[in-house]
Scaffold this motif. Structure first.
Motif, PDB file in Angstrom:
ATOM      1  N   GLU A 208      -0.790   3.926   1.734  1.00 23.43           N
ATOM      2  CA  GLU A 208      -0.863   4.138   0.016  1.00 23.43           C
ATOM      3  C   GLU A 208      -1.005   5.548  -0.092  1.00 23.43           C
ATOM      4  O   GLU A 208      -1.666   6.139   0.363  1.00 23.43           O
ATOM      5  CB  GLU A 208      -2.188   3.392  -0.460  1.00 23.43           C
ATOM      6  CG  GLU A 208      -2.034   3.187  -1.847  1.00 23.43           C
ATOM      7  CD  GLU A 208      -3.375   2.586  -2.338  1.00 23.43           C
ATOM      8  OE1 GLU A 208      -3.540   2.334  -3.534  1.00 23.43           O
ATOM      9  OE2 GLU A 208      -4.023   1.723  -1.608  1.00 23.43           O
ATOM     10  N   SER A 328       0.849   5.652  -8.170  1.00 23.29           N
ATOM     11  CA  SER A 328       0.683   5.494  -6.546  1.00 23.29           C
ATOM     12  C   SER A 328       1.641   4.265  -6.274  1.00 23.29           C
ATOM     13  O   SER A 328       2.260   3.640  -6.853  1.00 23.29           O
ATOM     14  CB  SER A 328      -0.782   4.821  -6.080  1.00 23.29           C
ATOM     15  OG  SER A 328      -0.747   3.427  -7.088  1.00 23.29           O
ATOM     16  N   LYS A 330       2.231   1.544  -2.435  1.00 20.11           N
ATOM     17  CA  LYS A 330       1.592   1.219  -1.263  1.00 20.11           C
ATOM     18  C   LYS A 330       2.969   0.720  -0.484  1.00 20.11           C
ATOM     19  O   LYS A 330       3.985   0.088  -1.023  1.00 20.11           O
ATOM     20  CB  LYS A 330       1.095  -0.216  -1.302  1.00 20.11           C
ATOM     21  CG  LYS A 330      -0.346  -0.049  -2.166  1.00 20.11           C
ATOM     22  CD  LYS A 330      -1.005  -1.187  -2.293  1.00 20.11           C
ATOM     23  CE  LYS A 330      -2.370  -0.991  -3.063  1.00 20.11           C
ATOM     24  NZ  LYS A 330      -3.307  -1.897  -3.169  1.00 20.11           N
TER      25      LYS A 330
END
Length: 460
Positions: A208, A328, A330
């Motif tokens: 991540e 962000s 992942k």
């Protein structure tokens, strides 16, 4: 009547009692990820220890820093020793409103095609699967007073929540747990009538990353195009990870990835597999990976890079013209053959850093890593198990690859030095990890008979 025939007859006769035991187990809410269910995880471990003790195993629920690990030994028997691994914990049931009935109140359901299934959380993953092996042992004990080979049973309580305590437990108890062959029942058949042994599993790297630009969210009218937008930065990084041919662009990513062995390729090409039907079941039709590769190659023997989650900025109802401070994503990599997960992680982080502007920063969160693993299909135990499965199902069992990762297989190989026979009786439509999980009744009953045959075959 020979011993094996008598054991199989016993399994058939005791099927209602075996189902009662499984239903009792399925009612225990052993959700390892939620601390609120710690007592139920302990209760589940205690139940398994008592059940194994009732059929002659030296069994205990052993404490760890998390949920207990159950270990049971049946040391009598000739021939090679076996270590069977399963897990008694289950996934959370959310979203609960999508379940058609209480996920912890198991029931038998007859479907439109006449097949019967067990509906409950954990029915296929992994309580129903692991109990096929336990019930096979129970039948051997009832008929002969022993097992064909020495058997150790290891049941984990944290597989669905990361398995943090298993590596240390295996290392600390390696001499006690080491056996000639490992057995796992947490995989699928080829189809509802054809058994399979999974001999290849992919490794995994989970990453991540979080990109931060301004020190607060910004008004896009005042700062648009002047200030760095983390959403755009993250989107560009993710888009750069694969080229127009579907190949992953990380430097040296394909190191350790050979072309598939021609003999294995021929086996896979002979399988009754329809790529269009495979994708059609999920509403798709066009393979999206590497150009020139078959779907089975892409899901079994080629590495992957997938975006599993991303977020930044306003995502509530309505609209908000904001440039977020953070964004962000992942990302996971499924690895094959001899790819080094640590090198892949390092390459990914360097790839991301090179694309983050100088006045922004990036941080990384490690979500685990493990190598791919392969087992030798020409080893005697694999040939014996394949024949035993073929005898039970009346169809030749296939050696197949697996697209997922089962970290314990690599641990058993590296920590205990054993190859592992992955012979499960799950089906693609079992809905594991999803609402309305099920396990076909035939898979439970014939899976039990299959393990009885495998134990007999390994002894010979």
């Amino acid at each position: 009547m020979g011993e094996l025939d008598a054991v199989l007859a016993r399994i058939d006769a005791e099927a209602p009692a075996a189902l009662d035991r499984l239903f009792h187990l399925l009612r225990i809410r052993s959700i390892s990820a939620d601390p609120a269910y710690a007592a139920e995880c302990q209760a589940c471990a205690d139940w398994h220890a008592a059940d194994l003790a009732s059929i002659g195993f030296e069994a205990q629920a052993r404490s760890t820093a998390g949920h207990p690990i159950v270990v049971g030994h049946h040391r009598a028997g000739a021939g090679p020793s076996a270590l069977f691994y399963g897990h008694y914990d289950v996934q959370p049931v959310d979203p609960l409103d999508l379940w058609e009935h209480d996920p912890f109140e198991p029931r038998i359901e007859t479907r439109a095609d006449g097949t019967k299934v067990i509906r409950a959380r954990g029915a296929a993953d992994d309580k129903g699967q692991l109990m096929t092996f336990v019930e096979a042992c129970r039948a051997w004990k009832a008929v002969t007073g022993s097992l064909p080979i020495p058997v150790t049973i290891l049941l984990e309580g944290e597989e669905e929540s990361g398995g943090a305590n298993l590596p240390g437990f295996l290392a600390a108890n390696a001499d006690e747990l080491r056996a000639d062959i490992g057995l796992i029942c947490d995989t699928n058949m080829w189809d509802a009538r054809t058994p399979a042994i999974t001999t290849m599993l992919r490794g995994l790297v989970g990453e991540e990353f979080i990109v931060t630009a301004a020190d607060r969210d910004l008004h896009s009218g005042f700062y648009g195009m002047a200030a760095a937008n983390p959403n755009a930065i993250v989107a560009r990084i993710l888009a750069d990870l694969r080229d127009s041919e579907g190949r992953v662009t990380l430097p040296s990513f394909y190191d350790g990835v050979p072309e598939l062995d021609p003999a294995l390729r021929a086996q896979w090409e002979a399988l009754p597999f329809d790529p269009a039907a495979f994708l059609g079941t999920v509403g798709l039709s066009v393979p999206a990976g590497e150009k020139g590769r078959s779907v089975l190659e892409m899901t079994w023997s080629r590495p992957t890079c997938e975006v599993n989650g991303m977020g930044g900025g306003y995502q509530g109802e309505g609209f908000k013209t904001v440039i977020p401070s953070k964004s962000s994503a992942k990302v996971s990599f499924r690895l094959v053959f001899d790819q080094d997960p640590h090198k892949v992680r390092e390459a990914f982080r360097a790839f991301v850093r090179a694309r983050v502007p100088a006045d922004c920063k990036v941080e990384f969160l490690d979500h685990g890593a493990g190598r791919a693993i392969r087992f030798p299909i020409d080893a005697p135990a694999f040939r014996q198990a394949r024949q035993a499965l073929s005898d039970e199902w009346g169809r030749e069992a296939f050696f197949i690859g697996g697209g997922g990762s089962i970290p314990v297989t690599h641990m058993l190989k590296t920590s205990l030095g054993m190859d592992v026979i992955l012979a499960g009786f799950g089906l693609e439509d079992d809905r594991i990890h999803s609402p309305n999980e099920k396990y076909d009744l035939d898979c439970f009953l014939k899976g039990t008979r299959s393990w009885a045959r495998v134990l007999h075959a390994l002894a010979s």
